[in-house]
Design a protein around this motif. Structure first.
Motif, PDB file in Angstrom:
ATOM      1  N   GLY A 133     -38.069 -27.334  46.214  1.00 21.06           N
ATOM      2  CA  GLY A 133     -39.429 -26.867  46.621  1.00 21.06           C
ATOM      3  C   GLY A 133     -40.109 -27.534  47.675  1.00 21.06           C
ATOM      4  O   GLY A 133     -39.311 -28.496  48.505  1.00 21.06           O
ATOM      5  N   ALA A 134     -41.142 -27.331  48.156  1.00 21.63           N
ATOM      6  CA  ALA A 134     -41.920 -28.246  49.186  1.00 21.63           C
ATOM      7  C   ALA A 134     -42.382 -29.530  48.669  1.00 21.63           C
ATOM      8  O   ALA A 134     -43.037 -29.330  47.442  1.00 21.63           O
ATOM      9  CB  ALA A 134     -43.167 -27.225  49.672  1.00 21.63           C
ATOM     10  N   TYR A 135     -42.348 -30.321  49.542  1.00 17.29           N
ATOM     11  CA  TYR A 135     -42.841 -31.820  49.055  1.00 17.29           C
ATOM     12  C   TYR A 135     -43.314 -32.615  49.980  1.00 17.29           C
ATOM     13  O   TYR A 135     -43.425 -32.100  51.526  1.00 17.29           O
ATOM     14  CB  TYR A 135     -41.452 -32.477  48.574  1.00 17.29           C
ATOM     15  CG  TYR A 135     -40.567 -32.500  49.256  1.00 17.29           C
ATOM     16  CD1 TYR A 135     -40.345 -33.674  50.267  1.00 17.29           C
ATOM     17  CD2 TYR A 135     -39.618 -31.549  49.364  1.00 17.29           C
ATOM     18  CE1 TYR A 135     -38.995 -33.699  51.001  1.00 17.29           C
ATOM     19  CE2 TYR A 135     -38.419 -31.615  50.202  1.00 17.29           C
ATOM     20  CZ  TYR A 135     -38.146 -32.696  51.252  1.00 17.29           C
ATOM     21  OH  TYR A 135     -37.137 -32.969  51.880  1.00 17.29           O
ATOM     22  N   ARG A 136     -44.026 -33.895  49.962  1.00 20.14           N
ATOM     23  CA  ARG A 136     -44.408 -34.828  51.091  1.00 20.14           C
ATOM     24  C   ARG A 136     -43.673 -35.869  50.609  1.00 20.14           C
ATOM     25  O   ARG A 136     -44.102 -36.637  49.715  1.00 20.14           O
ATOM     26  CB  ARG A 136     -45.946 -34.810  50.746  1.00 20.14           C
ATOM     27  CG  ARG A 136     -46.329 -33.811  51.700  1.00 20.14           C
ATOM     28  CD  ARG A 136     -47.931 -33.957  52.102  1.00 20.14           C
ATOM     29  NE  ARG A 136     -48.469 -32.657  52.111  1.00 20.14           N
ATOM     30  CZ  ARG A 136     -49.627 -32.026  51.391  1.00 20.14           C
ATOM     31  NH1 ARG A 136     -50.063 -32.877  50.611  1.00 20.14           N
ATOM     32  NH2 ARG A 136     -50.028 -30.964  51.355  1.00 20.14           N
ATOM     33  N   LEU A 137     -42.737 -36.456  51.518  1.00 22.90           N
ATOM     34  CA  LEU A 137     -42.270 -37.962  51.424  1.00 22.90           C
ATOM     35  C   LEU A 137     -42.439 -38.561  52.712  1.00 22.90           C
ATOM     36  O   LEU A 137     -42.522 -39.867  52.705  1.00 22.90           O
ATOM     37  CB  LEU A 137     -40.628 -37.615  50.881  1.00 22.90           C
ATOM     38  CG  LEU A 137     -40.496 -37.766  49.299  1.00 22.90           C
ATOM     39  CD1 LEU A 137     -38.986 -37.434  49.006  1.00 22.90           C
ATOM     40  CD2 LEU A 137     -41.213 -38.783  48.533  1.00 22.90           C
ATOM     41  N   SER A 138     -42.075 -37.655  53.872  1.00 23.08           N
ATOM     42  CA  SER A 138     -42.194 -38.404  55.131  1.00 23.08           C
ATOM     43  C   SER A 138     -43.486 -39.331  55.233  1.00 23.08           C
ATOM     44  O   SER A 138     -43.277 -40.582  55.459  1.00 23.08           O
ATOM     45  CB  SER A 138     -42.074 -37.144  56.094  1.00 23.08           C
ATOM     46  OG  SER A 138     -42.443 -37.874  57.745  1.00 23.08           O
ATOM     47  N   GLU A 139     -44.510 -39.005  54.979  1.00 24.08           N
ATOM     48  CA  GLU A 139     -45.583 -39.708  55.116  1.00 24.08           C
ATOM     49  C   GLU A 139     -45.748 -41.019  54.220  1.00 24.08           C
ATOM     50  O   GLU A 139     -46.239 -41.986  54.637  1.00 24.08           O
ATOM     51  CB  GLU A 139     -47.044 -38.686  55.054  1.00 24.08           C
ATOM     52  CG  GLU A 139     -47.164 -37.698  54.077  1.00 24.08           C
ATOM     53  CD  GLU A 139     -46.326 -36.529  54.198  1.00 24.08           C
ATOM     54  OE1 GLU A 139     -45.216 -36.710  54.454  1.00 24.08           O
ATOM     55  OE2 GLU A 139     -47.069 -35.331  54.769  1.00 24.08           O
ATOM     56  N   ILE A 140     -45.179 -40.767  53.077  1.00 22.06           N
ATOM     57  CA  ILE A 140     -45.050 -41.979  51.954  1.00 22.06           C
ATOM     58  C   ILE A 140     -44.318 -42.957  52.783  1.00 22.06           C
ATOM     59  O   ILE A 140     -44.534 -44.248  52.431  1.00 22.06           O
ATOM     60  CB  ILE A 140     -44.815 -41.324  50.681  1.00 22.06           C
ATOM     61  CG1 ILE A 140     -45.846 -40.827  50.232  1.00 22.06           C
ATOM     62  CG2 ILE A 140     -44.170 -42.522  49.917  1.00 22.06           C
ATOM     63  CD1 ILE A 140     -45.526 -39.782  48.929  1.00 22.06           C
ATOM     64  N   PHE A 141     -43.062 -42.276  53.592  1.00 27.83           N
ATOM     65  CA  PHE A 141     -42.338 -43.639  54.037  1.00 27.83           C
ATOM     66  C   PHE A 141     -42.718 -43.957  55.510  1.00 27.83           C
ATOM     67  O   PHE A 141     -41.828 -44.438  56.167  1.00 27.83           O
ATOM     68  CB  PHE A 141     -40.762 -42.925  54.211  1.00 27.83           C
ATOM     69  CG  PHE A 141     -40.501 -42.664  52.714  1.00 27.83           C
ATOM     70  CD1 PHE A 141     -40.578 -43.361  51.541  1.00 27.83           C
ATOM     71  CD2 PHE A 141     -39.447 -41.672  52.296  1.00 27.83           C
ATOM     72  CE1 PHE A 141     -40.262 -43.151  50.126  1.00 27.83           C
ATOM     73  CE2 PHE A 141     -38.846 -41.292  51.492  1.00 27.83           C
ATOM     74  CZ  PHE A 141     -39.387 -42.037  50.044  1.00 27.83           C
ATOM     75  N   GLY A 142     -43.694 -43.678  55.963  1.00 25.63           N
ATOM     76  CA  GLY A 142     -44.303 -44.155  57.175  1.00 25.63           C
ATOM     77  C   GLY A 142     -44.268 -43.032  58.279  1.00 25.63           C
ATOM     78  O   GLY A 142     -44.618 -43.449  59.497  1.00 25.63           O
ATOM     79  N   GLY A 143     -43.651 -41.642  58.002  1.00 22.34           N
ATOM     80  CA  GLY A 143     -43.838 -40.835  59.019  1.00 22.34           C
ATOM     81  C   GLY A 143     -44.654 -39.949  59.337  1.00 22.34           C
ATOM     82  O   GLY A 143     -45.829 -40.111  58.513  1.00 22.34           O
ATOM     83  N   GLU A 144     -44.670 -38.910  60.024  1.00 19.59           N
ATOM     84  CA  GLU A 144     -45.817 -38.041  60.385  1.00 19.59           C
ATOM     85  C   GLU A 144     -45.785 -36.919  59.239  1.00 19.59           C
ATOM     86  O   GLU A 144     -44.700 -36.722  58.658  1.00 19.59           O
ATOM     87  CB  GLU A 144     -45.828 -37.589  61.744  1.00 19.59           C
ATOM     88  CG  GLU A 144     -44.810 -36.397  62.031  1.00 19.59           C
ATOM     89  CD  GLU A 144     -43.370 -36.884  62.069  1.00 19.59           C
ATOM     90  OE1 GLU A 144     -42.340 -36.282  62.650  1.00 19.59           O
ATOM     91  OE2 GLU A 144     -43.045 -38.418  61.701  1.00 19.59           O
TER      92      GLU A 144
END
Ligand code: HAM
Length: 421
Positions: A289-300
């Protein structure tokens, strides 16, 4: 005798042929979709997985300290590693990034058929595309892989965890506790948590919501349960279905299911799981599915979506449906008759191999009839019998193992004979 650890497997040659068959279908299809392969470490810093994997996974980690005192863990999945890799090194690559990887992962689970402590995933991620087309591409690749393996029985369930999240006005930690109890369908725990958060009134609509599954009409039912709340996430699923039609994914391949919660914590939007109904208790062959990890690891904050299929379970499904193609047999088994023929036999063997054929030779010094038994037992297509008389005439006897028909051919024609017949 030291035994292998509980929840691990040894895979013999026949098992590995089946596993490679399934894996290669995924790789072929993923590459035809424009995905490219990456590889990340088998172990990572522990905090990579404690950051956002969720309660279920964190409890199952194989975590340890190395000799330098660092806290490490064997990977329980690939998504966190790939997003770490993306944020640290791949951000400058042209978007969208379509990446796949295949390998082993580790979870301390209670082992049973189809559920192991070391298992193997086929994983794909799309980073930096627009959400809807990327989600559709991910679902199409996941279902397409199952079709490419020859599986007829594919049952996907597609939901939207964004709908549930928008219905839970809590801190991220509390939201994930409530979602965890919903994922496990642990309603006493759900009620206790909602009571703690002073929102017992959410219990009935939440239970109603996660029970909704079926065709697109359930999205209208879900809208009713949501009352005045935003139905954007439901419209999204209707649009996704339109995309999937264009990919040729049949509406009978999936249902909408508002109860798809997923065991991992990082999902934010469309979520899906795929079952193979043949498999009994562990029938879930994939999920994503769709997720958000980039921002948690400091990415955009870019759109991120993907899935993993469990290879162990896919192989079991393919076995149950009889779809696995037999591996290519050995083309030629070379049988030297007598010691003086051996030297020449090795040269002929080498020329067969150099021509791209699969060729093997007697390594034990067995007599011709024992060697033919062996050629039969390993399923060689031909035995190439090299006696001194034949070799003197520049010829070999070629025996087709399936029929027992033998004929003499000139050594110059041997490669063509073995290749073509
Ligand atoms: P997951 O649902 O945890 O998702 O795992 C995906 C698949 O791996 C499962 O559906 C199952 O077939 C297989 N699997 C999981 N645990 C085991 C086990 N103990 N034994 C055998 N097979 C198992 C993920 O791992 C996400 N990283 C998927 C993803 C990628 N989401 C976005 N991108």
């Amino acid at each position: 005798m030291v035994e292998r650890p509980r929840g691990t497997n040894d895979w013999g040659p026949q098992d590995m042929a089946k596993r490679r068959f399934v894996e290669s279908r995924f790789i072929q299809l993923a590459e035809s979709f424009g995905f490219r392969e990456v590889s990340t470490p088998t172990f990572e810093s522990l905090e990579l997985f404690t950051a956002k994997s969720g309660l279920g996974i964190v409890r199952e980690l194989y975590a340890f300290k190395d000799q330098g005192g660092r806290d490490l863990a064997l990977r329980p999945e690939f998504t966190a590693s790939i997003l770490r890799f993306y944020v640290s090194s791949l951000r400058s690559l042209p978007k969208p990034l379509k990446l796949y990887t295949a390998g082993n992962a580790f979870r301390y689970e209670e082992p049973q058929k189809g559920r192991y402590r070391e298992f193997y995933q086929l994983n794909a991620e799309i980073i930096g595309g627009a959400s809807l087309p990327s989600d559709a591409e991910a679902v199409a690749l996941a279902i397409g892989t199952m079709r490419a393996i020859g599986l007829k029985q594919v049952k996907a369930r597609i939901g939207n965890i964004g709908v549930l999240r928008s219905f839970l006005p809590f801190s991220p930690t509390d939201q994930s506790i409530v979602l965890h109890s919903l994922d496990k369908r642990n309603f006493p725990m759900l009620d206790a948590e909602l009571a703690r958060l002073g929102r017992k009134d959410l219990s009935t609509p939440l239970r109603k919501l996660v029970e909704l599954s079926g065709d697109a009409s359930i999205l209208n039912d879900a809208a009713k349960v949501l009352g005045g709340a935003s139905t954007e996430g439901l419209d999204y699923l209707r649009d996704l279905a339109g995309f999937l039609d264009d990919y040729g994914v049949s509406r009978s391949d999936y249902t909408f299911d508002m109860g798809v919660v997923r065991g991992l914590d990082y999902y934010t939007g469309m979520v899906f799981e795929i079952d193979s109904p043949n498999l009994g208790a562990e029938k879930q062959v994939g999920g994503g599915g769709a997720y958000r990890l980039s921002e948690i690891f400091g990415g955009e904050p870019v759109a991120q979506t993907g899935f993993a299929l469990g290879l162990d379970r896919l192989v079991m499904a393919a076995e149950a449906e009889g779809t696995i193609e037999a591996p290519r047999p050995l083309d030629a088994y070379v049988v030297p008759v007598g010691d003086t023929a051996r030297k020449k036999a090795i040269q002929i063997l080498t020329s067969l191999r150099a021509a791209g054929l699969g060729a093997d030779i007697d390594l034990i010094g067995r007599g011709p009839s024992k060697n033919l038994d062996y050629a039969n037992a390993i399923g060689a297509r031909f035995a190439v019998i090299l006696g001194e008389r034949e070799l003197k005439q520049g010829r070999a006897t070629v025996r087709e193992m399936a029929t027992g028909v033998q004929r003499e051919v000139a050594l110059d024609d041997l490669v063509d004979t073995v290749r073509n017949v």
